[in-house]
Design an enzyme around this catalytic site. Sequence first.
Site, PDB file in Angstrom:
ATOM      1  CG  HIS A 113      -2.242  -0.844   0.778  1.00 51.49           C
ATOM      2  ND1 HIS A 113      -3.127  -0.372   0.087  1.00 51.49           N
ATOM      3  CD2 HIS A 113      -2.220  -2.211   1.015  1.00 51.49           C
ATOM      4  CE1 HIS A 113      -4.085  -1.365   0.129  1.00 51.49           C
ATOM      5  NE2 HIS A 113      -3.612  -2.394   0.738  1.00 51.49           N
ATOM      6  NE  ARG A 114       6.009   0.100   1.923  1.00 48.51           N
ATOM      7  CZ  ARG A 114       7.238  -0.595   2.146  1.00 48.51           C
ATOM      8  NH1 ARG A 114       7.931  -0.070   2.902  1.00 48.51           N
ATOM      9  NH2 ARG A 114       7.156  -1.776   1.755  1.00 48.51           N
TER      10      ARG A 114
END
Length: 80
Positions: free
Chosen positions: A53-54
Site C-alpha cells: 500500500h505504499r
Amino acid sequence: MAACSERASTHFAILNPPQSSIIGCGAIGTRPVVRDGEVTVGSMMNGTLSADHRAIDGATGAELLREIKGVVEEPSRVVE
C-alpha cells in the site's frame, strides 16, 4: 505476475521485494449461481490481490481486479 493454483480454491500470494503487487488465483470450480432469477451451475474462480500500500492505493487495486474480472469473463476484450 500471477500465482495460480490448479487445486486450491483460494490462493493468497505473498509479495517479495521489490514487487509492488501480485495476483493469486484459485482453481476454477463449479458452484450454484443465480442467472435471470434461476439457480444454475456456474464456473467460478477466486482471485486475490496482494499489494504494497505504499505503492498502490486500495482503490487502484480494486480497479485492477475489476478489469481482470472483465477480461476473464469476456476474453475478446483483450483484442479490442
